[in-house]
Design a protein around this motif. Structure first.
Motif, mmCIF file in Angstrom:
data_model
loop_
_atom_site.group_PDB
_atom_site.id
_atom_site.type_symbol
_atom_site.label_atom_id
_atom_site.label_comp_id
_atom_site.label_asym_id
_atom_site.label_seq_id
_atom_site.Cartn_x
_atom_site.Cartn_y
_atom_site.Cartn_z
ATOM 1 N N ALA A 244 0.724 -1.116 0.206
ATOM 2 C CA ALA A 244 0.001 -0.031 0.019
ATOM 3 C C ALA A 244 0.960 1.193 -0.054
ATOM 4 C CB ALA A 244 -1.004 -0.118 1.225
ATOM 5 N N PHE A 245 1.872 1.225 0.680
ATOM 6 C CA PHE A 245 2.886 2.248 0.747
ATOM 7 C C PHE A 245 3.637 2.450 -0.587
ATOM 8 C CE2 PHE A 245 6.739 4.556 1.839
ATOM 9 C CZ PHE A 245 6.359 5.605 2.187
ATOM 10 N N ALA A 246 3.989 1.323 -1.215
ATOM 11 C CA ALA A 246 4.659 1.636 -2.435
ATOM 12 C C ALA A 246 3.376 1.949 -3.366
ATOM 13 C CB ALA A 246 5.311 0.275 -3.274
ATOM 14 N N LEU A 247 2.330 1.601 -3.411
ATOM 15 C CA LEU A 247 1.381 2.144 -4.362
ATOM 16 C C LEU A 247 1.346 3.637 -3.825
ATOM 17 C CD1 LEU A 247 -1.235 -0.528 -4.373
ATOM 18 C CD2 LEU A 247 -0.242 0.408 -6.231
ATOM 19 N N ALA A 248 0.999 4.098 -2.896
ATOM 20 C CA ALA A 248 1.115 5.648 -2.593
ATOM 21 C C ALA A 248 2.184 6.347 -3.001
ATOM 22 C CB ALA A 248 1.056 5.725 -0.885
ATOM 23 N N ARG A 249 3.401 5.694 -3.007
ATOM 24 C CA ARG A 249 4.474 6.627 -3.748
ATOM 25 C C ARG A 249 4.438 6.679 -5.368
ATOM 26 N NH1 ARG A 249 8.128 3.028 -0.119
ATOM 27 N NH2 ARG A 249 8.285 1.927 -2.439
ATOM 28 N N SER A 250 3.914 5.644 -5.845
ATOM 29 C CA SER A 250 3.766 5.858 -6.959
ATOM 30 C C SER A 250 2.613 6.738 -7.510
ATOM 31 C CB SER A 250 3.529 4.317 -7.829
ATOM 32 O OG SER A 250 4.518 3.618 -7.703
ATOM 33 N N LEU A 251 1.625 6.791 -6.851
ATOM 34 C CA LEU A 251 0.535 7.280 -7.070
ATOM 35 C C LEU A 251 0.798 9.048 -7.001
ATOM 36 C CD1 LEU A 251 -2.232 5.331 -5.484
ATOM 37 C CD2 LEU A 251 -2.174 6.152 -7.913
ATOM 38 N N ARG A 252 1.562 9.134 -5.830
ATOM 39 C CA ARG A 252 2.105 10.506 -5.516
ATOM 40 C C ARG A 252 3.106 11.016 -6.706
ATOM 41 N NH1 ARG A 252 6.170 10.866 -1.001
ATOM 42 N NH2 ARG A 252 7.262 10.382 -2.692
ATOM 43 N N GLY A 253 3.745 10.234 -7.200
ATOM 44 C CA GLY A 253 4.650 10.322 -8.528
ATOM 45 C C GLY A 253 3.780 10.747 -9.694
ATOM 46 N N LEU A 254 2.587 10.323 -9.849
ATOM 47 C CA LEU A 254 1.863 10.631 -10.816
ATOM 48 C C LEU A 254 0.967 11.957 -10.578
ATOM 49 C CD1 LEU A 254 0.905 6.926 -11.846
ATOM 50 C CD2 LEU A 254 2.347 8.461 -13.090
ATOM 51 N N GLY A 255 0.984 12.465 -9.395
ATOM 52 C CA GLY A 255 0.154 13.583 -9.162
ATOM 53 C C GLY A 255 -1.163 13.060 -8.675
ATOM 54 N N ARG A 256 -1.542 11.872 -8.416
ATOM 55 C CA ARG A 256 -2.891 11.489 -7.974
ATOM 56 C C ARG A 256 -2.797 11.492 -6.437
ATOM 57 N NH1 ARG A 256 -3.334 6.592 -12.128
ATOM 58 N NH2 ARG A 256 -4.997 5.747 -10.689
ATOM 59 N N TRP A 257 -2.971 12.680 -6.083
ATOM 60 C CA TRP A 257 -2.811 12.930 -4.675
ATOM 61 C C TRP A 257 -3.782 12.310 -3.781
ATOM 62 C CZ3 TRP A 257 1.908 14.603 -4.325
ATOM 63 C CH2 TRP A 257 2.291 15.552 -5.078
ATOM 64 N N GLU A 258 -5.138 12.484 -4.098
ATOM 65 C CA GLU A 258 -6.129 11.849 -3.165
ATOM 66 C C GLU A 258 -5.936 10.046 -3.133
ATOM 67 O OE1 GLU A 258 -10.016 12.990 -4.291
ATOM 68 O OE2 GLU A 258 -9.560 15.070 -4.465
ATOM 69 N N GLU A 259 -5.677 9.628 -4.198
ATOM 70 C CA GLU A 259 -5.471 8.232 -4.252
ATOM 71 C C GLU A 259 -4.511 7.923 -3.299
ATOM 72 O OE1 GLU A 259 -6.435 5.997 -8.317
ATOM 73 O OE2 GLU A 259 -6.196 8.204 -8.492
ATOM 74 N N ALA A 260 -3.255 8.562 -3.490
ATOM 75 C CA ALA A 260 -2.065 8.443 -2.758
ATOM 76 C C ALA A 260 -2.184 8.516 -1.426
ATOM 77 C CB ALA A 260 -1.028 9.334 -3.163
ATOM 78 N N LEU A 261 -3.062 9.573 -0.816
ATOM 79 C CA LEU A 261 -3.397 9.635 0.692
ATOM 80 C C LEU A 261 -4.054 8.608 0.892
ATOM 81 C CD1 LEU A 261 -3.111 11.244 3.024
ATOM 82 C CD2 LEU A 261 -5.225 12.686 2.082
ATOM 83 N N ALA A 262 -5.164 8.193 0.042
ATOM 84 C CA ALA A 262 -5.769 6.685 0.686
ATOM 85 C C ALA A 262 -4.906 5.689 0.826
ATOM 86 C CB ALA A 262 -6.899 6.533 -0.340
#
Length: 161
Positions: free
Chosen positions: A130-148
């Motif tokens: 889940a944390f790795a997914l958060a980092r990838s989503l953050r890198g894509l600018g998908r902030w809400e999904e990253a925070l989730a």
């Protein structure tokens, strides 16, 4: 307690001792890397005789991770791809996802996370994905999904790094 749980708690020396005692080369290699002993991790992984395709693929992924920790990102990507092509396990998909840029690695990380959930894996392992997914989503600018995803990681394994 098992060796992998000790590893996730940052108790690397204890994890190494238990992994060696219980014949868990994957966890022993991770503990050796965390203890700053990459050469010993490589020697252990090269001496390991995997029992099947999945273990052989995971061995490749871990050898790639050692290469990454030694600064060889190209070898990491090459070995992670070969590992995931040989067997799509949560570990091989996790390393494939990490070895690629976020846009390319996101699907592999999502597949690894789904497999872990389906297997009923320990919360610490699910939290790592889940944390790795958060980092990838953050890198894509998908902030809400990253925070989730980051929140899910924190809920699954409170206090874990």
């Amino acid at each position: 307690m098992n060796a992998l749980a000790l590893y996730h708690q940052g108790r690397y020396a204890e994890a190494l001792a238990l992994a060696q005692q219980q014949g868990e080369p994957q966890t022993a290699a991770l503990a050796l890397l965390s203890l700053g002993k990459p050469a010993e991790a490589v020697a252990l992984l090269e001496a390991w005789q995997p029992l099947g395709e999945a273990e052989s693929a995971e061995r490749l992924a871990l050898l790639g991770f050692v290469a990454f920790r030694q600064g060889d990102h190209a070898a990491y990507r090459r070995l992670a791809l070969a590992a995931a092509q040989a067997a799509q396990t949560p570990l091989t998909l996790y390393h494939l996802g990490l070895s690629l840029p976020p846009a390319e690695g996101l699907l592999a990380l999502q597949a690894a996370f789904q497999q872990l959930q389906a297997q009923g894996a320990p919360p610490e392992e699910q939290a790592r994905l889940a944390f790795a997914l958060a980092r990838s989503l953050r890198g894509l600018g998908r902030w809400e999904e990253a925070l989730a995803q980051a929140s899910l990681a924190a809920l699954l394994a409170p206090g874990q790094p």
